[in-house]
Scaffold this motif. Sequence first.
Motif, PDB file in Angstrom:
ATOM      1  N   LEU A 264       0.771  -1.054  -0.087  1.00 19.56           N
ATOM      2  CA  LEU A 264       0.123   0.034   0.066  1.00 19.56           C
ATOM      3  C   LEU A 264       0.922   1.213  -0.097  1.00 19.56           C
ATOM      4  CD1 LEU A 264      -2.715  -0.793   2.359  1.00 19.56           C
ATOM      5  CD2 LEU A 264      -2.966  -0.937   0.191  1.00 19.56           C
ATOM      6  N   ASP A 265       0.688   2.299  -1.094  1.00 12.78           N
ATOM      7  CA  ASP A 265       1.539   3.351  -0.877  1.00 12.78           C
ATOM      8  C   ASP A 265       1.134   4.340   0.107  1.00 12.78           C
ATOM      9  OD1 ASP A 265      -0.732   4.917  -1.552  1.00 12.78           O
ATOM     10  OD2 ASP A 265      -0.353   5.015  -3.653  1.00 12.78           O
ATOM     11  N   LEU A 266       1.704   5.231   0.264  1.00 13.39           N
ATOM     12  CA  LEU A 266       1.496   6.148   1.544  1.00 13.39           C
ATOM     13  C   LEU A 266       0.244   6.922   1.736  1.00 13.39           C
ATOM     14  CD1 LEU A 266       5.186   7.714   1.586  1.00 13.39           C
ATOM     15  CD2 LEU A 266       4.456   5.862   2.834  1.00 13.39           C
TER      16      LEU A 266
ATOM     17  N   LYS B   9      -3.104   3.411  -1.174  1.00  9.00           N
ATOM     18  CA  LYS B   9      -3.573   2.718  -2.489  1.00  9.00           C
ATOM     19  C   LYS B   9      -2.590   1.550  -2.965  1.00  9.00           C
ATOM     20  CE  LYS B   9      -5.328   7.133  -4.124  1.00  9.00           C
ATOM     21  NZ  LYS B   9      -5.221   8.418  -5.315  1.00  9.00           N
ATOM     22  N   PRO B  10      -3.125   0.644  -3.481  1.00  5.08           N
ATOM     23  CA  PRO B  10      -2.327  -0.612  -3.935  1.00  5.08           C
ATOM     24  C   PRO B  10      -1.139   0.052  -4.965  1.00  5.08           C
ATOM     25  CG  PRO B  10      -4.537  -1.284  -3.989  1.00  5.08           C
ATOM     26  CD  PRO B  10      -4.804   0.257  -3.960  1.00  5.08           C
ATOM     27  N   GLY B  11       0.128  -0.434  -4.662  1.00  4.35           N
ATOM     28  CA  GLY B  11       1.136  -0.254  -5.520  1.00  4.35           C
ATOM     29  C   GLY B  11       1.807  -1.508  -6.011  1.00  4.35           C
ATOM     30  N   THR B  12       2.800  -1.201  -6.818  1.00  2.00           N
ATOM     31  CA  THR B  12       3.680  -2.410  -7.008  1.00  2.00           C
ATOM     32  C   THR B  12       4.998  -1.940  -7.462  1.00  2.00           C
ATOM     33  OG1 THR B  12       1.886  -3.770  -7.774  1.00  2.00           O
ATOM     34  CG2 THR B  12       4.082  -4.443  -8.639  1.00  2.00           C
ATOM     35  N   ARG B  13       6.251  -2.359  -7.247  1.00  3.72           N
ATOM     36  CA  ARG B  13       7.339  -2.121  -7.711  1.00  3.72           C
ATOM     37  C   ARG B  13       8.459  -3.046  -7.999  1.00  3.72           C
ATOM     38  NH1 ARG B  13       7.645   3.080  -9.641  1.00  3.72           N
ATOM     39  NH2 ARG B  13       9.883   3.708  -8.901  1.00  3.72           N
TER      40      ARG B  13
ATOM     41  N   GLY C  30       5.969   2.716   0.556  1.00  7.66           N
ATOM     42  CA  GLY C  30       4.673   2.436   1.123  1.00  7.66           C
ATOM     43  C   GLY C  30       4.797   1.630   2.460  1.00  7.66           C
ATOM     44  N   THR C  31       3.757   0.995   2.757  1.00  7.68           N
ATOM     45  CA  THR C  31       3.434   0.463   4.038  1.00  7.68           C
ATOM     46  C   THR C  31       2.932  -1.282   3.994  1.00  7.68           C
ATOM     47  OG1 THR C  31       1.041   0.768   4.220  1.00  7.68           O
ATOM     48  CG2 THR C  31       2.919   2.280   5.226  1.00  7.68           C
ATOM     49  N   LEU C  32       2.860  -2.052   4.904  1.00  2.14           N
ATOM     50  CA  LEU C  32       2.056  -3.087   4.951  1.00  2.14           C
ATOM     51  C   LEU C  32       0.636  -3.135   4.805  1.00  2.14           C
ATOM     52  CD1 LEU C  32       3.946  -5.199   7.594  1.00  2.14           C
ATOM     53  CD2 LEU C  32       4.664  -4.856   5.387  1.00  2.14           C
ATOM     54  N   PRO C  33      -0.085  -4.003   4.279  1.00  3.40           N
ATOM     55  CA  PRO C  33       0.517  -5.504   3.873  1.00  3.40           C
ATOM     56  C   PRO C  33       1.154  -5.319   2.584  1.00  3.40           C
ATOM     57  CG  PRO C  33      -1.834  -5.323   3.192  1.00  3.40           C
ATOM     58  CD  PRO C  33      -1.493  -3.990   4.120  1.00  3.40           C
ATOM     59  N   ALA C  34       2.139  -6.525   2.441  1.00  4.08           N
ATOM     60  CA  ALA C  34       3.090  -6.517   1.347  1.00  4.08           C
ATOM     61  C   ALA C  34       3.458  -7.810   0.801  1.00  4.08           C
ATOM     62  CB  ALA C  34       4.450  -6.022   1.761  1.00  4.08           C
ATOM     63  N   GLU C  35       3.543  -8.096  -0.459  1.00  8.70           N
ATOM     64  CA  GLU C  35       4.038  -9.261  -0.754  1.00  8.70           C
ATOM     65  C   GLU C  35       5.111  -9.324  -1.973  1.00  8.70           C
ATOM     66  OE1 GLU C  35       1.425 -13.164  -1.371  1.00  8.70           O
ATOM     67  OE2 GLU C  35       1.675 -12.453  -3.653  1.00  8.70           O
ATOM     68  N   ILE C  36       6.127 -10.191  -1.509  1.00  8.70           N
ATOM     69  CA  ILE C  36       7.359 -10.038  -2.215  1.00  8.70           C
ATOM     70  C   ILE C  36       7.367 -11.413  -3.156  1.00  8.70           C
ATOM     71  CG2 ILE C  36       9.944  -9.892  -2.432  1.00  8.70           C
ATOM     72  CD1 ILE C  36       9.752  -8.637   0.390  1.00  8.70           C
ATOM     73  N   THR C  37       7.460 -11.269  -4.393  1.00  6.22           N
ATOM     74  CA  THR C  37       7.673 -12.483  -5.343  1.00  6.22           C
ATOM     75  C   THR C  37       9.001 -12.117  -6.221  1.00  6.22           C
ATOM     76  OG1 THR C  37       6.071 -11.362  -6.827  1.00  6.22           O
ATOM     77  CG2 THR C  37       5.149 -13.200  -5.238  1.00  6.22           C
ATOM     78  N   VAL C  38       9.103 -13.082  -7.018  1.00  2.97           N
ATOM     79  CA  VAL C  38      10.403 -12.923  -8.080  1.00  2.97           C
ATOM     80  C   VAL C  38       9.901 -12.976  -9.440  1.00  2.97           C
ATOM     81  CG1 VAL C  38      12.649 -13.746  -8.697  1.00  2.97           C
ATOM     82  CG2 VAL C  38      12.003 -13.803  -6.241  1.00  2.97           C
ATOM     83  N   VAL C  39       9.909 -12.475 -10.622  1.00  2.00           N
ATOM     84  CA  VAL C  39       9.749 -12.519 -11.900  1.00  2.00           C
ATOM     85  C   VAL C  39      11.055 -12.911 -12.672  1.00  2.00           C
ATOM     86  CG1 VAL C  39       8.884 -11.208 -13.700  1.00  2.00           C
ATOM     87  CG2 VAL C  39       8.258 -10.519 -11.603  1.00  2.00           C
ATOM     88  N   PRO C  40      11.090 -14.145 -13.034  1.00  2.00           N
ATOM     89  CA  PRO C  40      12.153 -14.662 -13.873  1.00  2.00           C
ATOM     90  C   PRO C  40      12.518 -13.952 -15.288  1.00  2.00           C
ATOM     91  CG  PRO C  40      10.960 -16.431 -13.182  1.00  2.00           C
ATOM     92  CD  PRO C  40      10.278 -15.145 -12.879  1.00  2.00           C
TER      93      PRO C  40
END
Length: 358
Positions: A166-168, A171-175, A338-348
């Motif tokens: 969640l950004d500051l 709102k949902p964000g992805t980086r 941003g803040t939690l909640p967050a999910e970390i994944t990997v894109v090959p």
Amino acid sequence: MPALPSRNSLFQTKTACQADRNSSQTSQVQSNFGEPMRKAALLFNPNSGGTRSRRQAEVESVVDVLRDANVEAELVLTDSAVEAEQKARQLMHAGCDTVFACGGDGTIHTIVQVLAHTPVALAILPMGTANALAHDLGLPMNLKGAALAALRGAPRRIALGRVQFLDLEGKPGTRFFVVAAGAGVDAHLFYKLHVGTKQRMGMAAYYAKAWHLWFSYPMTRFQIEFGDTESDQLPISDVTELMAVRIRNFGGVLQELAPGASLDRNDVRVVFCRTASRAAYLLYVTRGLLRSNWKVPGIESVYSGRVSCQYRLGSDSASGTSKVDPKIYVETDGELVGTLPAEITVVPYALTLLAPRK
């Protein structure tokens, strides 16, 4: 809109015409690609620190190096991360096959958001404070040397980390990230030490302020859950810090923050702290300084392809109502996002890097 350049052309055999040109211009540097780098842009923020005129002159000298190597090269000035993303996108669609990030890991982070999932290659001119990715790739720390390394190097397709949060503004964000992402203690420091603090205060004062904030941080706990690890499913854990690391060598005095991390892997090396002991944190950092690998109680690491981070729900015994811990911040490549909640994944296979051959 022009078509994006195909990276397959990098592996084709040089034509006889190019060979004749090389023999008649022996002072020029050609890349070791099947076909040389053809069109490159150098993205540079002249206000990012240091003496503006001197830094810009250094970058302009790299433009000359590239042009001497028969590369159509252009210096593009930017004023902010937002403008850098916009211009990187414009340059990509204008036919650039390579974009140079002129700066540190924050500048690289900005440009990666645009180049991910495209055939356009990222090259690096290390001009930041830490230059962690440049150290890990074994790039020269001088600009001309780094430019020559890009010309002579090999295109290397790597995985990228990806964080959803969640950004500051909530709102949902992805980086994407290429070096590391973190939640907890380190991200809280980035929240307190706003953008530009290093340049305004100087590095000594910056580290002093960071040291003070670290000792005053309340060590707020949050929950993490792993998926897709190299071992059995790990239980949900309460932690005070989590770092998902993609590189082995951070450079400087603290090199291996997460032993076993590598850009060649399609996962992250996750370091997580079950402990709230500041002494344990210091011991872990000392271990890195001494390049040792002893066990630090309460601090563990694991390979994983996915990590979810959530606030820890508790109960207020006085009122019987549920409560949520204070905000826990998230950073990627040293940038507060941003803040939690967050999910970390990997894109090959998400990004092409130009780096020295192994």
